[in-house]
Design a protein around this motif. Structure first.
Motif, short mmCIF file in Angstrom:
data_model
loop_
_atom_site.label_atom_id
_atom_site.label_comp_id
_atom_site.label_asym_id
_atom_site.label_seq_id
_atom_site.Cartn_x
_atom_site.Cartn_y
_atom_site.Cartn_z
N GLY A 77 0.85 -1.20 0.00
CA GLY A 77 0.00 0.00 0.00
C GLY A 77 0.88 1.24 0.00
O GLY A 77 1.89 1.28 0.68
N CYS A 78 0.49 2.26 -0.74
CA CYS A 78 1.34 3.45 -0.89
C CYS A 78 0.74 4.73 -0.30
O CYS A 78 1.19 5.82 -0.62
CB CYS A 78 1.71 3.68 -2.35
SG CYS A 78 2.74 2.37 -3.03
N TRP B 173 -13.85 6.42 -4.76
CA TRP B 173 -15.05 6.55 -3.93
C TRP B 173 -16.25 6.70 -4.87
O TRP B 173 -16.09 7.18 -5.99
CB TRP B 173 -14.96 7.81 -3.02
CG TRP B 173 -14.04 7.63 -1.85
CD1 TRP B 173 -12.69 7.83 -1.83
CD2 TRP B 173 -14.39 7.20 -0.53
NE1 TRP B 173 -12.18 7.55 -0.58
CE2 TRP B 173 -13.21 7.17 0.24
CE3 TRP B 173 -15.60 6.85 0.09
CZ2 TRP B 173 -13.20 6.80 1.59
CZ3 TRP B 173 -15.58 6.48 1.43
CH2 TRP B 173 -14.38 6.46 2.17
N SER C 215 -13.94 1.09 -5.27
CA SER C 215 -13.42 1.12 -3.91
C SER C 215 -14.45 1.86 -3.04
O SER C 215 -15.12 2.78 -3.52
CB SER C 215 -12.08 1.86 -3.90
OG SER C 215 -11.60 2.02 -2.58
N SER D 232 -6.12 -1.06 4.87
CA SER D 232 -5.82 -1.05 6.30
C SER D 232 -5.90 -2.46 6.89
O SER D 232 -6.48 -2.67 7.96
CB SER D 232 -6.76 -0.09 7.05
OG SER D 232 -6.75 1.18 6.46
N LYS E 17 0.63 -1.35 4.15
CA LYS E 17 1.68 -0.36 3.89
C LYS E 17 2.74 -0.49 4.97
O LYS E 17 2.42 -0.59 6.17
CB LYS E 17 1.09 1.06 3.91
CG LYS E 17 2.12 2.19 3.90
CD LYS E 17 2.36 2.73 5.29
CE LYS E 17 3.58 3.62 5.38
NZ LYS E 17 3.97 3.91 6.77
N1 NAP Z 1 -9.22 2.78 -1.16
C1 NAP Z 1 -9.14 3.53 -0.10
O1 NAP Z 1 -9.97 4.43 0.16
C2 NAP Z 1 -7.99 3.33 0.85
C3 NAP Z 1 -8.04 3.88 2.14
C4 NAP Z 1 -6.97 3.64 3.00
C5 NAP Z 1 -5.89 2.87 2.57
N2 NAP Z 1 -5.86 2.38 1.29
C6 NAP Z 1 -4.71 1.56 0.80
O2 NAP Z 1 -4.44 0.54 1.75
C7 NAP Z 1 -3.08 0.61 2.15
C8 NAP Z 1 -2.90 0.08 3.56
O3 NAP Z 1 -3.74 0.74 4.47
P1 NAP Z 1 -3.21 1.68 5.65
O4 NAP Z 1 -1.90 2.27 5.28
O5 NAP Z 1 -4.35 2.58 5.98
O6 NAP Z 1 -3.10 0.70 6.90
P2 NAP Z 1 -2.30 -0.63 7.28
O7 NAP Z 1 -1.57 -1.17 6.12
O8 NAP Z 1 -3.26 -1.47 8.01
O9 NAP Z 1 -1.31 -0.09 8.37
C9 NAP Z 1 -0.15 0.63 8.09
C10 NAP Z 1 0.54 0.90 9.42
O10 NAP Z 1 0.86 -0.33 10.06
C11 NAP Z 1 2.27 -0.43 10.28
N3 NAP Z 1 2.68 -1.79 9.95
C12 NAP Z 1 2.58 -2.43 8.74
N4 NAP Z 1 3.05 -3.69 8.83
C13 NAP Z 1 3.46 -3.85 10.10
C14 NAP Z 1 4.05 -4.93 10.82
N5 NAP Z 1 4.31 -6.10 10.22
N6 NAP Z 1 4.35 -4.75 12.14
C15 NAP Z 1 4.10 -3.57 12.74
N7 NAP Z 1 3.54 -2.51 12.13
C16 NAP Z 1 3.22 -2.65 10.82
C17 NAP Z 1 2.90 0.59 9.35
O11 NAP Z 1 4.04 1.12 9.97
P3 NAP Z 1 5.51 0.98 9.33
O12 NAP Z 1 5.50 1.71 8.02
O13 NAP Z 1 6.34 1.63 10.38
O14 NAP Z 1 5.80 -0.49 9.20
C18 NAP Z 1 1.82 1.66 9.24
O15 NAP Z 1 1.91 2.57 10.31
C19 NAP Z 1 -2.74 2.10 1.97
O16 NAP Z 1 -1.36 2.32 1.98
C20 NAP Z 1 -3.43 2.37 0.66
O17 NAP Z 1 -2.65 1.89 -0.41
C21 NAP Z 1 -6.91 2.58 0.44
#
Ligand code: NAP
Length: 315
Positions: free
Chosen positions: A23-24, A113, A155, A204, A246
């Protein structure tokens, strides 16, 4: 996990997507060296599925990482998203994304969205106002023929809005990318999408790491000698969803690529975490009472989100 051992899901158009992507969304909008470094590291470690969006403002940095990695374009599954302000002009918006990414095509173009945003008047359009998501989807369908995207999807669509879309669609979305983790498992949406051959992609998926101290998840992690993130991500893939965690940390990225075996009992425990008092909620704040019953201009009813008072979701 080596590149070949990352599981793949088959999409409803026959194309395949690696079950695990990077995830970016970095928490702030914009290109940065950090994004390029994260994607470069991810590609070196074996990730082949990249999730970005026009709204993240970092497509140039993602494109730079792809070029520097020397990974053949054909090995990648590259996803970007149409922003709400571009609903009336997906062809132009996709071309801008391709230019920023410096690629000829993306593998998947998502409507980020369902809401359209009227930038000239700084307001979200109502569901009935043009461009409706049906009008936008019809324009997106035309993009597949141009070859500039191999697949199209959506999405943040609920069952309610998917029903409306599917009645009017020529192409069934290959995926619906939504927030999914044990506090927001969206079981009904998963079974609805599975029955229509629409892959759910979990955003997430490690719950932004807010499960670190959750006793239920911790117990399974300790028993399996795995991390909390591995438990959450393995649950996600096991229930048939793609996951796009991400992480900028190499150890986390590596961990997130390594799925563990979960038996039916573990799956059931994780499926039911949201039934614990106060545990049924979003970690992104989109499904939240803090937003006063609406999100990006639409009420929860218009979004098709079922909320109880206090922001706790109906189980
Ligand atoms: N379509 C949409 O509306 C929408 C909305 C939100 C997100 N997204 C996409 O979904 C992706 C992921 O969602 P997100 O970034 O919201 O949340 P996530 O991937 O659930 O969480 C990311 C957080 O968790 C930490 N993390 C990741 N792997 C870990 C591990 N193995 N151990 C400990 N901590 C860990 C990361 O910190 P570190 O970097 O320090 O590891 C970061 O702070 C986004 O990047 C985006 O591409 C899409």
């Amino acid at each position: 996990m080596s590149i070949c051992s990352v599981p793949q899901f088959k999409l409803n158009n026959g194309k395949k997507v690696p079950a695990i992507g990077i995830g970016c969304w970095m928490g702030t909008v914009g290109d940065s060296h950090q994004v390029t470094e994260m994607v470069l590291n991810a590609l070196r470690l074996g990730y082949r599925h990249i999730d970005t969006a026009s709204n993240y403002g970092n497509e140039r940095s993602v494109g730079q990482a792809i070029r520097e990695s020397n990974v053949p374009r054909s090995e990648l599954f590259l996803v970007t998203k149409l922003s709400s302000e571009d609903h009336g002009r997906p062809e132009e918006a996709l071309q801008h994304s391709l230019d920023r990414l410096s690629v000829d095509y993306v593998d998947l173009y998502l409507m980020h969205w369902p809401q359209a945003f009227d930038a000239a008047h700084d307001r979200y359009c109502s569901p009935e106002e043009s461009p409706t998501f049906i009008e936008t989807w019809k324009m997106m369908e035309g993009l597949v023929e141009t070859g500039k995207t191999r697949s199209i999807g959506v999405s943040n669509f609920s069952i309610k809005n998917l029903e409306i879309l599917l009645k009017n669609a020529r192409i069934v979305p290959v995926t619906n990318q939504v927030e999914l983790h044990p506090c927001l498992p969206q079981h009904e949406l998963l079974s609805y999408c599975s029955s229509r051959d629409i892959l759910l992609t979990a955003y997430s998926p490690v719950g932004k790491h807010k499960f670190a101290t959750n006793p239920t998840v911790l117990e399974i992690a300790q028993r399996k000698d795995a991390s909390v993130a591995q438990v959450l991500l393995s649950w996600g893939v096991n229930r048939g969803t793609a996951i796009i965690p991400k992480s900028t940390h190499e150890t986390h990225m590596n961990e997130n690529l390594t799925l563990i075996a979960l038996d039916n009992n573990d799956m059931q425990i994780l499926d039911n975490v949201h039934h614990q008092p106060g545990m049924h909620h979003s970690v992104c704040g989109f499904h939240s009472s803090d937003l006063g019953g609406s999100c990006f201009g639409w009420t929860y009813d218009q979004l098709g989100w079922d909320m109880l008072e206090g922001g706790i979701m109906r189980s």
